[in-house]
Motif scaffolding. Structure first.
Motif, PDB file in Angstrom:
ATOM      1  N   PHE A 141       0.859  -1.194   0.000  1.00 40.85           N
ATOM      2  CA  PHE A 141       0.000   0.000   0.000  1.00 40.85           C
ATOM      3  C   PHE A 141       0.886   1.232   0.000  1.00 40.85           C
ATOM      4  O   PHE A 141       1.880   1.290   0.717  1.00 40.85           O
ATOM      5  N   THR A 142       0.489   2.215  -0.824  1.00 37.73           N
ATOM      6  CA  THR A 142       1.213   3.486  -0.867  1.00 37.73           C
ATOM      7  C   THR A 142       0.214   4.626  -0.925  1.00 37.73           C
ATOM      8  O   THR A 142      -0.754   4.580  -1.688  1.00 37.73           O
ATOM      9  N   SER A 143       0.437   5.642  -0.107  1.00 39.53           N
ATOM     10  CA  SER A 143      -0.368   6.862  -0.105  1.00 39.53           C
ATOM     11  C   SER A 143       0.555   8.003   0.284  1.00 39.53           C
ATOM     12  O   SER A 143       1.717   7.774   0.658  1.00 39.53           O
ATOM     13  N   PRO A 144       0.077   9.259   0.224  1.00 41.76           N
ATOM     14  CA  PRO A 144       0.939  10.359   0.656  1.00 41.76           C
ATOM     15  C   PRO A 144       1.391  10.251   2.111  1.00 41.76           C
ATOM     16  O   PRO A 144       2.423  10.812   2.483  1.00 41.76           O
ATOM     17  N   GLY A 145       0.635   9.506   2.927  1.00 45.74           N
ATOM     18  CA  GLY A 145       0.958   9.437   4.347  1.00 45.74           C
ATOM     19  C   GLY A 145       1.715   8.205   4.790  1.00 45.74           C
ATOM     20  O   GLY A 145       2.202   8.155   5.924  1.00 45.74           O
ATOM     21  N   GLU A 146       1.825   7.179   3.943  1.00 45.04           N
ATOM     22  CA  GLU A 146       2.512   5.963   4.374  1.00 45.04           C
ATOM     23  C   GLU A 146       2.872   5.079   3.191  1.00 45.04           C
ATOM     24  O   GLU A 146       2.285   5.186   2.108  1.00 45.04           O
ATOM     25  N   CYS A 147       3.833   4.220   3.429  1.00 45.64           N
ATOM     26  CA  CYS A 147       4.227   3.211   2.442  1.00 45.64           C
ATOM     27  C   CYS A 147       4.381   1.895   3.184  1.00 45.64           C
ATOM     28  O   CYS A 147       5.089   1.828   4.194  1.00 45.64           O
ATOM     29  N   VAL A 148       3.701   0.851   2.701  1.00 45.78           N
ATOM     30  CA  VAL A 148       3.725  -0.455   3.356  1.00 45.78           C
ATOM     31  C   VAL A 148       4.226  -1.493   2.359  1.00 45.78           C
ATOM     32  O   VAL A 148       3.776  -1.529   1.208  1.00 45.78           O
ATOM     33  N   SER A 149       5.143  -2.338   2.793  1.00 47.36           N
ATOM     34  CA  SER A 149       5.677  -3.375   1.905  1.00 47.36           C
ATOM     35  C   SER A 149       6.227  -4.514   2.744  1.00 47.36           C
ATOM     36  O   SER A 149       6.359  -4.409   3.972  1.00 47.36           O
ATOM     37  N   PRO A 163      16.739   9.066   5.560  1.00 47.62           N
ATOM     38  CA  PRO A 163      15.810   9.402   6.648  1.00 47.62           C
ATOM     39  C   PRO A 163      14.403   8.874   6.375  1.00 47.62           C
ATOM     40  O   PRO A 163      13.995   8.760   5.218  1.00 47.62           O
ATOM     41  N   VAL A 164      13.680   8.564   7.447  1.00 49.93           N
ATOM     42  CA  VAL A 164      12.297   8.098   7.321  1.00 49.93           C
ATOM     43  C   VAL A 164      11.404   8.884   8.269  1.00 49.93           C
ATOM     44  O   VAL A 164      11.837   9.342   9.328  1.00 49.93           O
ATOM     45  N   GLY A 165      10.145   9.059   7.872  1.00 52.55           N
ATOM     46  CA  GLY A 165       9.164   9.738   8.719  1.00 52.55           C
ATOM     47  C   GLY A 165       8.540   8.779   9.695  1.00 52.55           C
ATOM     48  O   GLY A 165       7.318   8.636   9.771  1.00 52.55           O
ATOM     49  N   GLY A 166       9.389   8.098  10.433  1.00 54.27           N
ATOM     50  CA  GLY A 166       8.946   7.038  11.319  1.00 54.27           C
ATOM     51  C   GLY A 166       8.902   5.717  10.579  1.00 54.27           C
ATOM     52  O   GLY A 166       8.771   5.682   9.351  1.00 54.27           O
ATOM     53  N   ALA A 167       9.050   4.622  11.308  1.00 54.69           N
ATOM     54  CA  ALA A 167       9.037   3.298  10.677  1.00 54.69           C
ATOM     55  C   ALA A 167       8.526   2.267  11.667  1.00 54.69           C
ATOM     56  O   ALA A 167       8.665   2.429  12.889  1.00 54.69           O
ATOM     57  N   GLU A 168       7.937   1.223  11.117  1.00 51.74           N
ATOM     58  CA  GLU A 168       7.450   0.104  11.930  1.00 51.74           C
ATOM     59  C   GLU A 168       7.820  -1.172  11.201  1.00 51.74           C
ATOM     60  O   GLU A 168       7.628  -1.283   9.986  1.00 51.74           O
ATOM     61  N   MET A 169       8.379  -2.131  11.941  1.00 52.99           N
ATOM     62  CA  MET A 169       8.841  -3.374  11.337  1.00 52.99           C
ATOM     63  C   MET A 169       8.385  -4.576  12.148  1.00 52.99           C
ATOM     64  O   MET A 169       8.348  -4.520  13.380  1.00 52.99           O
ATOM     65  N   LEU A 170       8.061  -5.645  11.446  1.00 50.85           N
ATOM     66  CA  LEU A 170       7.817  -6.943  12.061  1.00 50.85           C
ATOM     67  C   LEU A 170       8.688  -7.935  11.317  1.00 50.85           C
ATOM     68  O   LEU A 170       8.551  -8.097  10.092  1.00 50.85           O
ATOM     69  N   GLY A 203      22.880 -12.442   9.406  1.00 53.82           N
ATOM     70  CA  GLY A 203      23.730 -13.308   8.592  1.00 53.82           C
ATOM     71  C   GLY A 203      23.003 -14.198   7.623  1.00 53.82           C
ATOM     72  O   GLY A 203      23.590 -14.661   6.636  1.00 53.82           O
ATOM     73  N   THR A 204      21.731 -14.492   7.864  1.00 55.31           N
ATOM     74  CA  THR A 204      20.947 -15.307   6.928  1.00 55.31           C
ATOM     75  C   THR A 204      19.939 -14.460   6.152  1.00 55.31           C
ATOM     76  O   THR A 204      19.057 -14.987   5.492  1.00 55.31           O
ATOM     77  N   GLY A 205      20.080 -13.129   6.247  1.00 56.56           N
ATOM     78  CA  GLY A 205      19.113 -12.249   5.594  1.00 56.56           C
ATOM     79  C   GLY A 205      17.900 -12.033   6.476  1.00 56.56           C
ATOM     80  O   GLY A 205      17.834 -12.486   7.627  1.00 56.56           O
ATOM     81  N   ALA A 206      16.911 -11.347   5.928  1.00 56.80           N
ATOM     82  CA  ALA A 206      15.695 -11.058   6.696  1.00 56.80           C
ATOM     83  C   ALA A 206      14.535 -10.781   5.761  1.00 56.80           C
ATOM     84  O   ALA A 206      14.713 -10.216   4.677  1.00 56.80           O
ATOM     85  N   THR A 207      13.355 -11.188   6.178  1.00 55.26           N
ATOM     86  CA  THR A 207      12.114 -10.797   5.525  1.00 55.26           C
ATOM     87  C   THR A 207      11.321  -9.994   6.545  1.00 55.26           C
ATOM     88  O   THR A 207      11.087 -10.466   7.664  1.00 55.26           O
ATOM     89  N   VAL A 208      10.922  -8.775   6.158  1.00 54.67           N
ATOM     90  CA  VAL A 208      10.391  -7.821   7.115  1.00 54.67           C
ATOM     91  C   VAL A 208       9.149  -7.129   6.575  1.00 54.67           C
ATOM     92  O   VAL A 208       9.144  -6.652   5.428  1.00 54.67           O
ATOM     93  N   TYR A 209       8.070  -7.095   7.368  1.00 55.85           N
ATOM     94  CA  TYR A 209       6.963  -6.174   7.116  1.00 55.85           C
ATOM     95  C   TYR A 209       7.480  -4.797   7.474  1.00 55.85           C
ATOM     96  O   TYR A 209       8.012  -4.584   8.581  1.00 55.85           O
ATOM     97  N   LEU A 210       7.323  -3.830   6.561  1.00 57.30           N
ATOM     98  CA  LEU A 210       7.873  -2.492   6.772  1.00 57.30           C
ATOM     99  C   LEU A 210       6.830  -1.439   6.422  1.00 57.30           C
ATOM    100  O   LEU A 210       6.283  -1.437   5.323  1.00 57.30           O
ATOM    101  N   LYS A 211       6.565  -0.563   7.381  1.00 58.77           N
ATOM    102  CA  LYS A 211       5.679   0.579   7.157  1.00 58.77           C
ATOM    103  C   LYS A 211       6.473   1.839   7.496  1.00 58.77           C
ATOM    104  O   LYS A 211       7.083   1.931   8.561  1.00 58.77           O
TER     105      LYS A 211
END
Length: 220
Positions: A141-149, A163-170, A203-211
């Protein structure tokens, strides 16, 4: 109720710190990652459905965002197995359930009132992914207020390029590192606006939910 409600500060919860709390519905438990409000709250949670559990039909005035982590989550007669991303805009409603059981990542009441898009994306679909060098990205999802991938990072790759306007990761697979600090699978991290050049895949890489971007104007 206020849980990690100061969005100007970092927050992180590792899976060994999960505290499962019963919901009003039998068989449904949750880990409250952040929360502002009572039962009807602006909230980010990990929610676990026991087999055969369900919620009554209800609406979401501020929208709802879901990533199915395991099992199978159902709404409106459709089942979504692990890997599906759902976005229900403000004013939408549903009757969620799970016949086989499920664990989902959920964000409630965090969308602008004017958002109208309903999103359903199977992140296991290879056609959804694009390559950026050795990094793979699945835009959600992408909008002027956020990007999710969802980002699939090779070992040692930086999460942020600037720089980021805040971030959230799982962390969905692998691990992230920031200096000596390691964040393993199922770790949740929230960062206020700023620069974070030391966040890298392990070391084995990562898969991350990122907002990103959604915390630029956030306040308690």
């Amino acid at each position: 109720m206020l849980i990690r409600a100061d969005f100007s500060r970092r927050a992180a919860v590792a899976p060994q710190q999960y505290q499962w709390v019963a919901s009003p519905q039998p068989g449904v438990e949750r880990v409250m990652l952040d929360r502002v409000g009572g039962e009807k709250a602006r909230a980010t949670s990990i929610v676990r459905y026991a087999p055969g559990s369900r919620f009554p039909a209800h609406e979401h005035p501020g929208g709802e965002e879901i990533l199915v982590l395991s099992g199978s989550f159902s709404e409106g007669g459709t089942s979504y197995p692990a890997g599906w991303y759902l976005r229900n805009p403000p004013g939408s409603g549903h009757q969620p359930s799970s016949e086989e059981g499920a664990v989902i990542f959920v964000k409630l009441r965090q969308m602008p009132a004017g958002e109208t898009r309903s999103v359903r994306i199977d992140t296991r679909d290879a056609s959804r992914w694009t390559m950026q060098g050795a990094r793979a990205s699945c835009p959600l999802f992408t909008s002027p207020g956020e990007c999710v991938s969802i980002e699939r990072l090779p070992a040692g790759a930086r999460v942020f390029s600037g720089p980021v306007g805040g971030a959230e990761m799982l962390v969905l697979e692998g691990s992230l590192h920031e200096g000596a600090q390691q964040y393993g699978r199922c770790s949740w991290i929230r960062l206020p606006p700023g620069e974070y050049p030391e966040f890298m895949a392990g070391g084995t890489g990562a898969t991350v939910y990122l907002k990103t971007g959604h915390l630029a104007g956030a306040a308690c």
